[in-house]
Design a protein around this motif. Sequence first.
Motif, mmCIF file in Angstrom:
data_model
loop_
_atom_site.group_PDB
_atom_site.id
_atom_site.type_symbol
_atom_site.label_atom_id
_atom_site.label_comp_id
_atom_site.label_asym_id
_atom_site.label_seq_id
_atom_site.Cartn_x
_atom_site.Cartn_y
_atom_site.Cartn_z
ATOM 1 N N PHE A 1 19.175 69.807 78.072
ATOM 2 C CA PHE A 1 19.284 70.585 76.832
ATOM 3 C C PHE A 1 20.748 70.659 76.419
ATOM 4 O O PHE A 1 21.575 71.248 77.108
ATOM 5 C CB PHE A 1 18.731 72.001 77.023
ATOM 6 N N LEU A 2 21.021 70.052 75.273
ATOM 7 C CA LEU A 2 22.396 69.988 74.768
ATOM 8 C C LEU A 2 22.594 71.080 73.725
ATOM 9 O O LEU A 2 21.879 71.103 72.716
ATOM 10 C CB LEU A 2 22.556 68.619 74.113
ATOM 11 N N PRO A 3 23.548 72.013 73.939
ATOM 12 C CA PRO A 3 23.728 73.065 72.934
ATOM 13 C C PRO A 3 24.271 72.501 71.626
ATOM 14 O O PRO A 3 25.168 71.658 71.639
ATOM 15 C CB PRO A 3 24.737 74.022 73.571
ATOM 16 N N HIS B 1 20.677 77.012 69.771
ATOM 17 C CA HIS B 1 19.957 75.829 69.292
ATOM 18 C C HIS B 1 20.269 74.701 70.271
ATOM 19 O O HIS B 1 21.447 74.466 70.582
ATOM 20 C CB HIS B 1 20.473 75.506 67.875
ATOM 21 N N TYR B 2 19.258 74.052 70.789
ATOM 22 C CA TYR B 2 19.455 72.970 71.770
ATOM 23 C C TYR B 2 18.696 71.726 71.310
ATOM 24 O O TYR B 2 17.611 71.817 70.729
ATOM 25 C CB TYR B 2 18.903 73.368 73.147
ATOM 26 N N ARG B 3 19.293 70.594 71.672
ATOM 27 C CA ARG B 3 18.594 69.317 71.493
ATOM 28 C C ARG B 3 18.218 68.817 72.877
ATOM 29 O O ARG B 3 19.035 68.864 73.806
ATOM 30 C CB ARG B 3 19.537 68.325 70.805
ATOM 31 N N GLN C 1 21.394 81.750 77.973
ATOM 32 C CA GLN C 1 22.419 80.693 77.933
ATOM 33 C C GLN C 1 22.755 80.191 79.335
ATOM 34 O O GLN C 1 22.915 78.985 79.548
ATOM 35 C CB GLN C 1 23.670 81.210 77.242
ATOM 36 N N GLU D 1 13.779 69.768 69.728
ATOM 37 C CA GLU D 1 14.724 70.876 69.602
ATOM 38 C C GLU D 1 14.120 72.197 70.058
ATOM 39 O O GLU D 1 12.901 72.393 69.983
ATOM 40 C CB GLU D 1 15.178 71.006 68.137
ATOM 41 N N MET E 1 19.883 78.026 80.507
ATOM 42 C CA MET E 1 19.860 76.726 79.835
ATOM 43 C C MET E 1 20.981 75.815 80.343
ATOM 44 O O MET E 1 20.817 74.592 80.392
ATOM 45 C CB MET E 1 19.981 76.905 78.312
#
Length: 202
Positions: free
Chosen positions: A162-164, A198-200, A153, A138, A156
């Motif tokens: 990178f998944l928001p 926050h990203y995964r 943003q 994360e 990204m």
Amino acid sequence: MIDITPYTVEFSTLEPPIAWPDIFGNDHPVEIEIGSGKGLFLANAARAQPNHNFFGIELARKYARRGTERIAKLGLANVRMLPGDALLFMAKYVPAASLRAAHVYFPDPWWKSRHRKRRVFNEPLVLDLERTLEPGGELRVVTDVGDYFNVIQALMATHERFLPLPEPVPTAPEHEHDYLTNFERKYRIEGRPIYRAHYRFE
Ligand SMILES: C[S@@+](CC[C@H](N)C(=O)[O-])C[C@H]1O[C@@H](n2cnc3c(N)ncnc32)[C@H](O)[C@@H]1O
């Protein structure tokens, strides 16, 4: 004066790439913070998650020392701080797929356009995060600067791994140490807007 040696890592003692177990003496998940300032996030996070290791990097030696003193006073064996350039550390020293999480809180905005290239949150950092985060890892970013947040943003969005994720707005702190960082405390008390991402990493 408190001995910060056990909690301090110096570039002069490191050979790239580093091995995290050499630094922490265990193989627990590692979370990194870029620009740790006076170490409030590291102190709170390390107490909340004693089975994770936290590694903070702070360019300004004076703040790195203040942060490390905070950690040493609390005796947090799962924290280390490195005084120096986080971008150099990320690019040259951190092994691939070795980070569970990365935190970038209130990075300096460098307002003047001719200084923008000094911002830490830039394309080279994102490429290093892609290389060093574990799948499922994360990334959290917080800033009070709307323009910088939009840039982050947009950057990204060009890195599809990178998944928001939704980032809930935190509740009002009850204690002066209940804030995410020192700058969060200052800006929330001033009533400034705060932008959180926050990203995964897939
Ligand atoms: C605005 S302060 C925020 C500090 C802390 N994150 C907080 O929220 O309280 C930004 C910090 O990033 C540090 N910094 C700037 N560039 C850096 C770099 N390349 N590597 C490590 N730290 C850096 C600065 O020295 C400063 O302490």
